[in-house]
Design an enzyme around this catalytic site. Sequence first.
Site, PDB file in Angstrom:
ATOM      1  N   THR A  39       6.361   0.789   1.811  1.00 35.83           N
ATOM      2  CA  THR A  39       7.385   1.605   2.474  1.00 35.83           C
ATOM      3  C   THR A  39       6.660   2.576   3.394  1.00 35.83           C
ATOM      4  O   THR A  39       5.957   3.476   2.917  1.00 35.83           O
ATOM      5  CB  THR A  39       8.212   2.409   1.451  1.00 35.83           C
ATOM      6  OG1 THR A  39       8.802   1.494   0.540  1.00 35.83           O
ATOM      7  CG2 THR A  39       9.303   3.207   2.148  1.00 35.83           C
ATOM      8  N   LYS A  58       8.436  11.217  -0.375  1.00 33.71           N
ATOM      9  CA  LYS A  58       7.815  10.528   0.764  1.00 33.71           C
ATOM     10  C   LYS A  58       8.867   9.779   1.578  1.00 33.71           C
ATOM     11  O   LYS A  58       8.929   9.896   2.796  1.00 33.71           O
ATOM     12  CB  LYS A  58       6.756   9.533   0.249  1.00 33.71           C
ATOM     13  CG  LYS A  58       6.090   8.744   1.358  1.00 33.71           C
ATOM     14  CD  LYS A  58       5.314   7.531   0.833  1.00 33.71           C
ATOM     15  CE  LYS A  58       6.221   6.384   0.546  1.00 33.71           C
ATOM     16  NZ  LYS A  58       5.636   5.055   0.669  1.00 33.71           N
ATOM     17  N   LYS A  95      15.230   0.317   4.482  1.00 35.97           N
ATOM     18  CA  LYS A  95      14.696   0.880   3.226  1.00 35.97           C
ATOM     19  C   LYS A  95      14.850   2.413   3.211  1.00 35.97           C
ATOM     20  O   LYS A  95      15.266   2.994   2.214  1.00 35.97           O
ATOM     21  CB  LYS A  95      13.221   0.470   3.094  1.00 35.97           C
ATOM     22  CG  LYS A  95      12.425   1.206   2.052  1.00 35.97           C
ATOM     23  CD  LYS A  95      12.785   0.816   0.638  1.00 35.97           C
ATOM     24  CE  LYS A  95      11.976   1.650  -0.353  1.00 35.97           C
ATOM     25  NZ  LYS A  95      12.399   1.455  -1.715  1.00 35.97           N
ATOM     26  N   LEU A 130       0.827  -1.202   0.000  1.00 34.79           N
ATOM     27  CA  LEU A 130       0.000   0.000   0.000  1.00 34.79           C
ATOM     28  C   LEU A 130       0.865   1.258   0.000  1.00 34.79           C
ATOM     29  O   LEU A 130       2.043   1.201   0.347  1.00 34.79           O
ATOM     30  CB  LEU A 130      -0.916  -0.026   1.236  1.00 34.79           C
ATOM     31  CG  LEU A 130      -1.784  -1.295   1.335  1.00 34.79           C
ATOM     32  CD1 LEU A 130      -2.362  -1.459   2.726  1.00 34.79           C
ATOM     33  CD2 LEU A 130      -2.890  -1.241   0.291  1.00 34.79           C
ATOM     34  N   PRO A 131       0.269   2.418  -0.363  1.00 31.90           N
ATOM     35  CA  PRO A 131       1.107   3.613  -0.524  1.00 31.90           C
ATOM     36  C   PRO A 131       1.816   4.090   0.753  1.00 31.90           C
ATOM     37  O   PRO A 131       3.014   4.267   0.754  1.00 31.90           O
ATOM     38  CB  PRO A 131       0.120   4.667  -1.039  1.00 31.90           C
ATOM     39  CG  PRO A 131      -0.998   3.888  -1.648  1.00 31.90           C
ATOM     40  CD  PRO A 131      -1.099   2.619  -0.860  1.00 31.90           C
ATOM     41  N   ASN A 178      -2.608   4.388   4.976  1.00 33.24           N
ATOM     42  CA  ASN A 178      -3.304   3.328   4.218  1.00 33.24           C
ATOM     43  C   ASN A 178      -3.096   1.981   4.896  1.00 33.24           C
ATOM     44  O   ASN A 178      -4.007   1.155   4.953  1.00 33.24           O
ATOM     45  CB  ASN A 178      -2.780   3.231   2.787  1.00 33.24           C
ATOM     46  CG  ASN A 178      -2.888   4.526   2.027  1.00 33.24           C
ATOM     47  OD1 ASN A 178      -1.891   5.130   1.691  1.00 33.24           O
ATOM     48  ND2 ASN A 178      -4.096   4.973   1.793  1.00 33.24           N
TER      49      ASN A 178
HETATM   50  P1  NAD Z   1       0.178   2.433  -5.979  1.00 30.87           P
HETATM   51  O1  NAD Z   1      -0.477   3.685  -5.503  1.00 30.87           O
HETATM   52  O2  NAD Z   1       0.388   2.243  -7.445  1.00 30.87           O
HETATM   53  O3  NAD Z   1      -0.618   1.158  -5.449  1.00 30.87           O
HETATM   54  C1  NAD Z   1      -1.143   1.070  -4.160  1.00 30.87           C
HETATM   55  C2  NAD Z   1      -2.530   0.444  -4.229  1.00 30.87           C
HETATM   56  O4  NAD Z   1      -3.049   0.361  -2.890  1.00 30.87           O
HETATM   57  C3  NAD Z   1      -3.545   1.275  -5.033  1.00 30.87           C
HETATM   58  O5  NAD Z   1      -4.078   0.456  -6.063  1.00 30.87           O
HETATM   59  C4  NAD Z   1      -4.608   1.692  -3.999  1.00 30.87           C
HETATM   60  O6  NAD Z   1      -5.909   1.708  -4.512  1.00 30.87           O
HETATM   61  C5  NAD Z   1      -4.450   0.598  -2.953  1.00 30.87           C
HETATM   62  N1  NAD Z   1      -4.938   0.963  -1.611  1.00 30.87           N
HETATM   63  C6  NAD Z   1      -4.678   2.078  -0.889  1.00 30.87           C
HETATM   64  N2  NAD Z   1      -5.258   1.997   0.324  1.00 30.87           N
HETATM   65  C7  NAD Z   1      -5.885   0.797   0.375  1.00 30.87           C
HETATM   66  C8  NAD Z   1      -6.647   0.120   1.375  1.00 30.87           C
HETATM   67  N3  NAD Z   1      -6.865   0.672   2.569  1.00 30.87           N
HETATM   68  N4  NAD Z   1      -7.139  -1.100   1.079  1.00 30.87           N
HETATM   69  C9  NAD Z   1      -6.906  -1.681  -0.139  1.00 30.87           C
HETATM   70  N5  NAD Z   1      -6.195  -1.093  -1.110  1.00 30.87           N
HETATM   71  C10 NAD Z   1      -5.690   0.130  -0.865  1.00 30.87           C
HETATM   72  O7  NAD Z   1       1.585   2.362  -5.198  1.00 30.87           O
HETATM   73  P2  NAD Z   1       2.884   1.502  -5.581  1.00 30.87           P
HETATM   74  O8  NAD Z   1       3.751   2.265  -6.512  1.00 30.87           O
HETATM   75  O9  NAD Z   1       2.449   0.116  -5.936  1.00 30.87           O
HETATM   76  O10 NAD Z   1       3.652   1.511  -4.181  1.00 30.87           O
HETATM   77  C11 NAD Z   1       3.274   0.696  -3.111  1.00 30.87           C
HETATM   78  C12 NAD Z   1       4.351   0.800  -2.046  1.00 30.87           C
HETATM   79  O11 NAD Z   1       5.591   0.327  -2.580  1.00 30.87           O
HETATM   80  C13 NAD Z   1       4.614   2.234  -1.561  1.00 30.87           C
HETATM   81  O12 NAD Z   1       4.804   2.247  -0.176  1.00 30.87           O
HETATM   82  C14 NAD Z   1       5.882   2.623  -2.298  1.00 30.87           C
HETATM   83  O13 NAD Z   1       6.652   3.588  -1.582  1.00 30.87           O
HETATM   84  C15 NAD Z   1       6.604   1.294  -2.389  1.00 30.87           C
HETATM   85  N6  NAD Z   1       7.563   1.174  -3.498  1.00 30.87           N
HETATM   86  C16 NAD Z   1       7.206   1.600  -4.739  1.00 30.87           C
HETATM   87  C17 NAD Z   1       8.107   1.495  -5.788  1.00 30.87           C
HETATM   88  C18 NAD Z   1       7.748   1.985  -7.173  1.00 30.87           C
HETATM   89  O14 NAD Z   1       8.629   2.111  -8.011  1.00 30.87           O
HETATM   90  N7  NAD Z   1       6.468   2.248  -7.470  1.00 30.87           N
HETATM   91  C19 NAD Z   1       9.364   0.941  -5.561  1.00 30.87           C
HETATM   92  C20 NAD Z   1       9.698   0.466  -4.292  1.00 30.87           C
HETATM   93  C21 NAD Z   1       8.767   0.593  -3.260  1.00 30.87           C
END
Ligand code: NAD
Length: 300
Positions: free
Chosen positions: A95, A245, A170, A64-65, A69
């Site tokens: 993260t 973030k 991280k 999750l973000p 969340n």
């Molecule tokens: P994203 O926003 O694309 O996906 C997150 C999903 O979570 C969304 O589809 C959203 O609808 C869902 N969500 C939010 N709250 C919710 C809840 N209460 N119940 C159910 N679903 C819920 O984000 P992402 O890019 O996939 O990132 C996810 C995590 O991974 C973050 O913490 C980010 O920092 C970390 N991360 C991301 C990357 C990257 O390159 N995108 C790399 C490493 C780490």
Amino acid sequence: MRIGFIGTGTMGLPMLNNLLKKGYQVCAYDLASAALEAAQKAGAERAGSAAEAASAGDLVITMLPSSGNVEKAYLGPGGIIERAKEGTLLIDMSTIDPGTSQRLAARLKERRLRFLDAPVSGAVGRAIEGTLTIMVGGEAADFREAREVLSAMGRNIIHVGPVGSGEVAKLCNNLVAGAAMIAVCEAFRLGEGFGVDAKILTEVIAHSSGATWVMEHGHPVPGINPNAASSRAYAAGFMTDLMAKDVGLAVAAAREKRIPVFLAPTAAQLYRLASAYGFGRKDFSSLYEFLKPAAPDAPV
Ligand code: NAD
């Protein structure tokens, strides 16, 4: 084994795909219907809430973000804590703030639920390949149990220490990467200002003490590394908003432990500012575009 998977967004969906490829059954939930539909298309079963996905799983993963969340998905109405079976291992791969992971783990323990924080490094490309680095905080026995499932999604899987320490690792990594990118962007703007060829400057730095992963793999100047985000108009990759973030989380964590930090707050503010000027959804190497020189007739 059945896995409950909550959060099937940018990272979650390819991670879920790799679990399916390895033969795990997955029951997915996401607040966004488009994200949930994509998971269903990939072959996951569809749940109506985080609680339902959790109750269907022998093991539960969340991606999750941010901290809010995660708290909502675990403890809010329709949350994981309501229906996860006693003894279930819950793995949060988002993260978030390490303090939140620790408080959450304590709440879950009262319900005899086990928890690991297991954030990942490597953006979407490595999530698709299943070659993420995964840093894990929690009990050693829980880590051993989770290892096989995690290895469906990642290549380097490291047990860092007790709950929360995966998140700490991280944030430390992203602080280094975020600060290094700023230095690389400034250096290449400086070189450019004096007419130094960016390719030659890259060669010099690559063979000198300034060599760094972000320059090698995420070179901010377009056209130097054809695989870098800069060579595809800064399409993320790892977007500026996520770097803002993560470095912001590092600043907050340092404050909690009364640790002085100087570079981290500057880096966090710079990424925020870049975001405010429209670079938020672009790769964090787009900071190079943001850091344009002032007009040549501006007073020095
Ligand atoms: P994203 O926003 O694309 O996906 C997150 C999903 O979570 C969304 O589809 C959203 O609808 C869902 N969500 C939010 N709250 C919710 C809840 N209460 N119940 C159910 N679903 C819920 O984000 P992402 O890019 O996939 O990132 C996810 C995590 O991974 C973050 O913490 C980010 O920092 C970390 N991360 C991301 C990357 C990257 O390159 N995108 C790399 C490493 C780490």
